[in-house]
Design a protein around this motif. Structure first.
Motif, PDB file in Angstrom:
ATOM      1  N   PRO A   1       0.841  -1.205   0.000  1.00 38.27           N
ATOM      2  CA  PRO A   1       0.000   0.000   0.000  1.00 38.27           C
ATOM      3  C   PRO A   1       0.877   1.257   0.000  1.00 38.27           C
ATOM      4  CG  PRO A   1      -0.519  -1.507   1.828  1.00 38.27           C
ATOM      5  CD  PRO A   1       0.801  -1.923   1.282  1.00 38.27           C
ATOM      6  N   VAL A   2       0.421   2.266  -0.730  1.00 38.75           N
ATOM      7  CA  VAL A   2       1.159   3.530  -0.833  1.00 38.75           C
ATOM      8  C   VAL A   2       0.172   4.688  -0.774  1.00 38.75           C
ATOM      9  CG1 VAL A   2       2.736   4.919  -2.231  1.00 38.75           C
ATOM     10  CG2 VAL A   2       2.865   2.415  -2.338  1.00 38.75           C
ATOM     11  N   VAL A   3       0.537   5.733  -0.019  1.00 40.54           N
ATOM     12  CA  VAL A   3      -0.233   6.977  -0.014  1.00 40.54           C
ATOM     13  C   VAL A   3       0.669   8.090  -0.555  1.00 40.54           C
ATOM     14  CG1 VAL A   3      -1.604   8.606   1.318  1.00 40.54           C
ATOM     15  CG2 VAL A   3      -1.526   6.198   2.008  1.00 40.54           C
ATOM     16  N   ALA A   4       0.178   8.812  -1.554  1.00 43.46           N
ATOM     17  CA  ALA A   4       0.959   9.885  -2.175  1.00 43.46           C
ATOM     18  C   ALA A   4       0.326  11.237  -1.856  1.00 43.46           C
ATOM     19  CB  ALA A   4       1.026   9.678  -3.686  1.00 43.46           C
ATOM     20  N   TYR A   5       1.157  12.176  -1.408  1.00 42.91           N
ATOM     21  CA  TYR A   5       0.719  13.539  -1.112  1.00 42.91           C
ATOM     22  C   TYR A   5       1.454  14.498  -2.051  1.00 42.91           C
ATOM     23  CZ  TYR A   5      -1.526  12.035   3.246  1.00 42.91           C
ATOM     24  OH  TYR A   5      -2.341  11.433   4.166  1.00 42.91           O
ATOM     25  N   PRO A   6       0.848  14.879  -3.173  1.00 44.31           N
ATOM     26  CA  PRO A   6       1.530  15.770  -4.113  1.00 44.31           C
ATOM     27  C   PRO A   6       1.887  17.117  -3.485  1.00 44.31           C
ATOM     28  CG  PRO A   6      -0.411  14.780  -5.123  1.00 44.31           C
ATOM     29  CD  PRO A   6      -0.471  14.451  -3.667  1.00 44.31           C
ATOM     30  N   GLY A   7       3.146  17.521  -3.660  1.00 44.31           N
ATOM     31  CA  GLY A   7       3.582  18.845  -3.254  1.00 44.31           C
ATOM     32  C   GLY A   7       3.925  19.019  -1.788  1.00 44.31           C
TER      33      GLY A   7
ATOM     34  N   ALA B   1       9.968   1.441   8.923  1.00 41.50           N
ATOM     35  CA  ALA B   1       9.815  -0.015   9.053  1.00 41.50           C
ATOM     36  C   ALA B   1       8.421  -0.492   8.676  1.00 41.50           C
ATOM     37  CB  ALA B   1      10.124  -0.437  10.493  1.00 41.50           C
ATOM     38  N   SER B   2       7.524   0.437   8.377  1.00 40.79           N
ATOM     39  CA  SER B   2       6.143   0.085   8.071  1.00 40.79           C
ATOM     40  C   SER B   2       6.021  -0.488   6.663  1.00 40.79           C
ATOM     41  CB  SER B   2       5.239   1.316   8.199  1.00 40.79           C
ATOM     42  OG  SER B   2       3.933   1.032   7.760  1.00 40.79           O
ATOM     43  N   ALA B   3       5.005  -1.327   6.474  1.00 40.75           N
ATOM     44  CA  ALA B   3       4.734  -1.904   5.153  1.00 40.75           C
ATOM     45  C   ALA B   3       4.060  -0.901   4.231  1.00 40.75           C
ATOM     46  CB  ALA B   3       3.851  -3.140   5.294  1.00 40.75           C
ATOM     47  N   VAL B   4       3.565   0.197   4.797  1.00 40.84           N
ATOM     48  CA  VAL B   4       2.875   1.217   4.002  1.00 40.84           C
ATOM     49  C   VAL B   4       3.823   2.380   3.731  1.00 40.84           C
ATOM     50  CG1 VAL B   4       0.879   2.744   3.876  1.00 40.84           C
ATOM     51  CG2 VAL B   4       0.705   0.564   5.089  1.00 40.84           C
ATOM     52  N   TRP B   5       3.971   2.714   2.468  1.00 43.35           N
ATOM     53  CA  TRP B   5       4.776   3.879   2.106  1.00 43.35           C
ATOM     54  C   TRP B   5       3.892   5.123   2.096  1.00 43.35           C
ATOM     55  CZ3 TRP B   5       7.621   1.848  -2.910  1.00 43.35           C
ATOM     56  CH2 TRP B   5       8.635   0.955  -2.523  1.00 43.35           C
ATOM     57  N   VAL B   6       4.432   6.230   2.569  1.00 43.13           N
ATOM     58  CA  VAL B   6       3.805   7.546   2.425  1.00 43.13           C
ATOM     59  C   VAL B   6       4.859   8.456   1.811  1.00 43.13           C
ATOM     60  CG1 VAL B   6       2.776   9.521   3.600  1.00 43.13           C
ATOM     61  CG2 VAL B   6       2.242   7.202   4.370  1.00 43.13           C
ATOM     62  N   LEU B   7       4.585   8.928   0.584  1.00 43.40           N
ATOM     63  CA  LEU B   7       5.623   9.601  -0.187  1.00 43.40           C
ATOM     64  C   LEU B   7       5.063  10.792  -0.961  1.00 43.40           C
ATOM     65  CD1 LEU B   7       7.218   6.418  -1.813  1.00 43.40           C
ATOM     66  CD2 LEU B   7       8.207   7.728   0.073  1.00 43.40           C
ATOM     67  N   GLU B   8       5.963  11.704  -1.309  1.00 42.40           N
ATOM     68  CA  GLU B   8       5.671  12.696  -2.333  1.00 42.40           C
ATOM     69  C   GLU B   8       5.808  11.971  -3.671  1.00 42.40           C
ATOM     70  OE1 GLU B   8       5.244  16.134  -4.685  1.00 42.40           O
ATOM     71  OE2 GLU B   8       6.780  14.623  -4.922  1.00 42.40           O
ATOM     72  N   PRO B   9       4.872  12.129  -4.607  1.00 44.19           N
ATOM     73  CA  PRO B   9       4.861  11.288  -5.814  1.00 44.19           C
ATOM     74  C   PRO B   9       6.107  11.361  -6.677  1.00 44.19           C
ATOM     75  CG  PRO B   9       3.251  13.074  -5.951  1.00 44.19           C
ATOM     76  CD  PRO B   9       3.703  13.018  -4.545  1.00 44.19           C
ATOM     77  N   LYS B  10       6.875  12.436  -6.590  1.00 40.55           N
ATOM     78  CA  LYS B  10       8.102  12.508  -7.377  1.00 40.55           C
ATOM     79  C   LYS B  10       9.087  11.410  -6.984  1.00 40.55           C
ATOM     80  CE  LYS B  10       7.917  17.520  -8.122  1.00 40.55           C
ATOM     81  NZ  LYS B  10       8.597  18.822  -7.855  1.00 40.55           N
ATOM     82  N   ALA B  11       9.034  11.004  -5.710  1.00 42.79           N
ATOM     83  CA  ALA B  11       9.961   9.974  -5.228  1.00 42.79           C
ATOM     84  C   ALA B  11       9.459   8.569  -5.492  1.00 42.79           C
ATOM     85  CB  ALA B  11      10.201  10.167  -3.731  1.00 42.79           C
ATOM     86  N   LEU B  12       8.207   8.431  -5.831  1.00 39.29           N
ATOM     87  CA  LEU B  12       7.600   7.106  -5.928  1.00 39.29           C
ATOM     88  C   LEU B  12       8.217   6.225  -7.022  1.00 39.29           C
ATOM     89  CD1 LEU B  12       5.567   5.151  -4.839  1.00 39.29           C
ATOM     90  CD2 LEU B  12       3.775   6.328  -6.120  1.00 39.29           C
ATOM     91  N   PRO B  13       8.412   6.716  -8.249  1.00 38.87           N
ATOM     92  CA  PRO B  13       9.023   5.848  -9.267  1.00 38.87           C
ATOM     93  C   PRO B  13      10.388   5.311  -8.862  1.00 38.87           C
ATOM     94  CG  PRO B  13       8.039   7.768 -10.303  1.00 38.87           C
ATOM     95  CD  PRO B  13       8.001   8.007  -8.831  1.00 38.87           C
TER      96      PRO B  13
END
Length: 254
Positions: free
Chosen positions: A194-200, A211-223
């Motif tokens: 699972p991934v949550v993206a917060y643009p900007g 250490a969590s299985a869920v990523w929370v990222l700015e979408p530029k870093a996601l690829p």
């Protein structure tokens, strides 16, 4: 004559948001605009008659027109606010989708706006390193001050306060739904993240978050995060999961 297309096209990023925006305009804006215009026109015609010494009185229709305009103004104000929120979410999904499209060069399959059971998955990336269920959260930013979100592995906080709807729980539920769907259709258990993206937004991650299985990222870093993850699937598995997911999406649109 019939269409040459054997199957409907897959959905685009933000398509649900665009449909909600159109429905909002059709259901909550246009009827009131038409009603206000109609009563205004009738009142205007009666005023013309009254000024020309014709018998009809414009007072009743004028009062009705004023009331219709007032209701229209209230509805328009609420509709504009809701439309801005929908547009912000739609545009955020488009931005995230454009970043994800880059992964096709690495053999990934990318899907957008996948309809579920009274919800939708914003994006799904099927990559040799795994299957990523991505929820986009597009938040307005203040004109001044720090724009930072803190992810502690359980929730995302802004200025020390958690959001009313926990995006972590939401994306985890969506991931479980997709896992069941793919297991039932392929007989294989997919590696889903699972991934949550917060643009900007700048995302500060605590040690627990890393250490969590869920990523929370700015979408530029996601690829880059996806590309650098360890390979977990063969190319034939990527194609298998992509085939069954695309078949589900097309079937859901009929």
């Amino acid at each position: 004559m019939k269409s040459p297309l054997k199957a409907p096209p897959l959905r685009n990023p933000g398509e649900s948001g665009q449909q909600r925006l159109q429905a909002l305009f059709d259901d909550q804006v246009m009827p009131y605009l038409i009603a206000a215009a109609l009563f205004t026109m009738v009142a205007f015609m009666d005023w013309v008659r009254w000024l020309n010494d014709s018998p009809p009185s414009p007072i009743l229709f004028s009062a009705t027109a004023v009331l219709a305009i007032a209701i229209c103004a209230v509805k328009l104000h609420a509709g504009i606010r809701e439309a801005k929120a929908i547009k912000l979410g739609r545009d955020g999904e488009k931005v995230v989708g454009q970043f994800l499209e880059r992964l096709r060069e690495q053999g990934a399959q990318v899907f957008h706006d996948i309809p579920g059971d009274r919800f939708n998955l914003d994006h799904v990336v099927i990559h040799p390193s795994g299957i990523y269920v991505i929820e986009t959260k597009t938040l307005s930013k203040p004109d001044h001050g720090e724009c930072r979100l803190v992810y502690d592995g359980q929730s995302v906080r802004r200025n020390g306060k958690a959001f009313d709807r926990n995006a972590i729980n939401q994306v985890c539920a969506a991931s479980r739904w997709l896992r069941v769907l793919l297991i039932e259709s392929t007989g294989k258990t997919p590696p889903i993240r699972p991934v949550v993206a917060y643009p900007g937004w700048f995302i500060e991650r605590t040690a627990e978050a890393k250490a969590s299985a869920v990523w929370v990222l700015e979408p530029k870093a996601l690829p880059e995060f996806i590309a650098q993850s360890a390979i977990q699937m063969k190319s034939e598995d990527v194609r298998l999961f992509a085939f069954h997911l695309s078949r589900y999406i097309r079937g859901a649109q009929k």
